[in-house]
Scaffold this active site. Sequence first.
Site, PDB file in Angstrom:
ATOM      1  N   ASP A 183     -24.276 -57.399 -96.493  1.00 18.29           N
ATOM      2  CA  ASP A 183     -23.331 -57.930 -96.210  1.00 18.29           C
ATOM      3  C   ASP A 183     -22.085 -56.893 -96.502  1.00 18.29           C
ATOM      4  O   ASP A 183     -21.918 -56.558 -97.624  1.00 18.29           O
ATOM      5  CB  ASP A 183     -22.689 -59.469 -97.499  1.00 18.29           C
ATOM      6  N   GLU A 267     -25.005 -58.199 -90.164  1.00 18.93           N
ATOM      7  CA  GLU A 267     -24.008 -59.032 -88.598  1.00 18.93           C
ATOM      8  C   GLU A 267     -23.549 -58.021 -87.970  1.00 18.93           C
ATOM      9  O   GLU A 267     -23.435 -56.752 -87.795  1.00 18.93           O
ATOM     10  CB  GLU A 267     -22.700 -59.566 -89.376  1.00 18.93           C
ATOM     11  N   CYS A 319     -24.150 -72.509 -97.639  1.00 19.11           N
ATOM     12  CA  CYS A 319     -25.216 -72.526 -98.599  1.00 19.11           C
ATOM     13  C   CYS A 319     -26.732 -71.657 -98.203  1.00 19.11           C
ATOM     14  O   CYS A 319     -27.298 -72.376 -97.172  1.00 19.11           O
ATOM     15  CB  CYS A 319     -25.819 -73.762 -99.747  1.00 19.11           C
ATOM     16  N   CYS A 322     -29.113 -75.117 -99.961  1.00 17.50           N
ATOM     17  CA  CYS A 322     -29.926 -75.877 -98.798  1.00 17.50           C
ATOM     18  C   CYS A 322     -29.534 -75.510 -97.789  1.00 17.50           C
ATOM     19  O   CYS A 322     -28.949 -77.441 -96.828  1.00 17.50           O
ATOM     20  CB  CYS A 322     -28.765 -77.135-100.002  1.00 17.50           C
ATOM     21  N   CYS A 340     -26.471 -78.575-104.098  1.00 15.39           N
ATOM     22  CA  CYS A 340     -27.530 -78.878-104.718  1.00 15.39           C
ATOM     23  C   CYS A 340     -27.025 -77.729-106.178  1.00 15.39           C
ATOM     24  O   CYS A 340     -27.643 -77.302-106.829  1.00 15.39           O
ATOM     25  CB  CYS A 340     -28.455 -77.523-104.342  1.00 15.39           C
ATOM     26  N   ASP A 347     -21.207 -63.099-101.269  1.00 16.99           N
ATOM     27  CA  ASP A 347     -21.377 -61.901-101.011  1.00 16.99           C
ATOM     28  C   ASP A 347     -22.802 -61.565-100.467  1.00 16.99           C
ATOM     29  O   ASP A 347     -23.673 -62.033 -99.744  1.00 16.99           O
ATOM     30  CB  ASP A 347     -20.610 -60.490-101.014  1.00 16.99           C
TER      31      ASP A 347
END
Length: 363
Positions: A183, A267, A319, A322, A340, A347
């Site tokens: 990231d 990304e 997340c 979950c 969760c 990050d």
Amino acid sequence: MPKAYRYRLYPTKSQVSRLEQTLEICRWVYNETLAMRKNACEQEQKHISYYESKRQIPLWKKERPELSTVYSQVLQDVSLRVDLAFKAFFRRVKPGEKPGYPRFKGKGRYDSFTYPQYGFKLDGDRLHLSKIGDVRIVLHRPVNGTIKTLTIRRSSTRKWYASFSVEDDPSPTPQKETAVGIDVGLESFVTLSNGEKIENPRFFRTDEKALAKAQRKLSKAGKGTRERKKARKIVAYVHERIANRRLNFAHQASRHLVDRFGTIVFEDLNIEKMKKNHHLAKSIADVAWNQFIVITKSKAEEAGSRVILVNPRNTSQTCSRCGMIVAKTLSDRVHSCPRCGLVMDRDQNAAINIMRLGLQSQG
């Protein structure tokens, strides 16, 4: 695989004069070729091909004998550059992008010329250039592979460089089984999915005051004066120092990743769109994410690793445990999932999601 090697040249004063004369002659040929093709298109609705424009060079040599002081294939490459500029223009016109018509080159705006096949020879610490002579070159590393082309370039600070385009057979190392999600950010340069961070060096921000001081001196100097010429060179030196530090950092960081991981996931960011945020544009330009990703791709290909680009949508909001969407603003630096109970650096949470998406895309 194609590779490029760049080396510093140290020409003598007489060689510098011949190099600069070569650039000026190439600039003249570029402008004449562009004018010929532009006039034919606008006045006669006729398209002039690369081969037709190349055949014009011997006729110009009869009118301007100084063109014979430049190696013939170098002048042919100038015609090729004009042809590529037109092809890029028409390629942008078709999808409706802002095309940008090929422009004429002003004095001092033509900074490189290319030997496409012949006319040069590397011999120890000397680089023989046809019509110029034997120029001293510093080979800080060997040239591996078959040399295809040579480009001589003059930097904004009047330094000279030789760039060899080489075809090389890579010898990849054994494939590593490890994978990592990356990231990229402004707070930290990158955050890895394993929690590691590489700090943002902020090269432009560090030298911003020195650059502003140099630019103030430039703006105060009178046009055409020796002081203005000197001030412009100082500004160019500061910009060059920033660019060199940023490039060196990108090489070191990418090597650090490629040596450790067999699969690296980034990304696929639309950086130009992100720069439209005027509050962040300067910082985004300073970190140079695209340069870092391109260099990492190149090193990964050579090492037998792979780089994967994934859709960045919701990687920061999802997340990683979950899958719940947890909305955050840029100022929220911690991911806290109400479903969760996962609490971690935002990050790192995004980097884990990026790795998951990359591995899923590879089955």
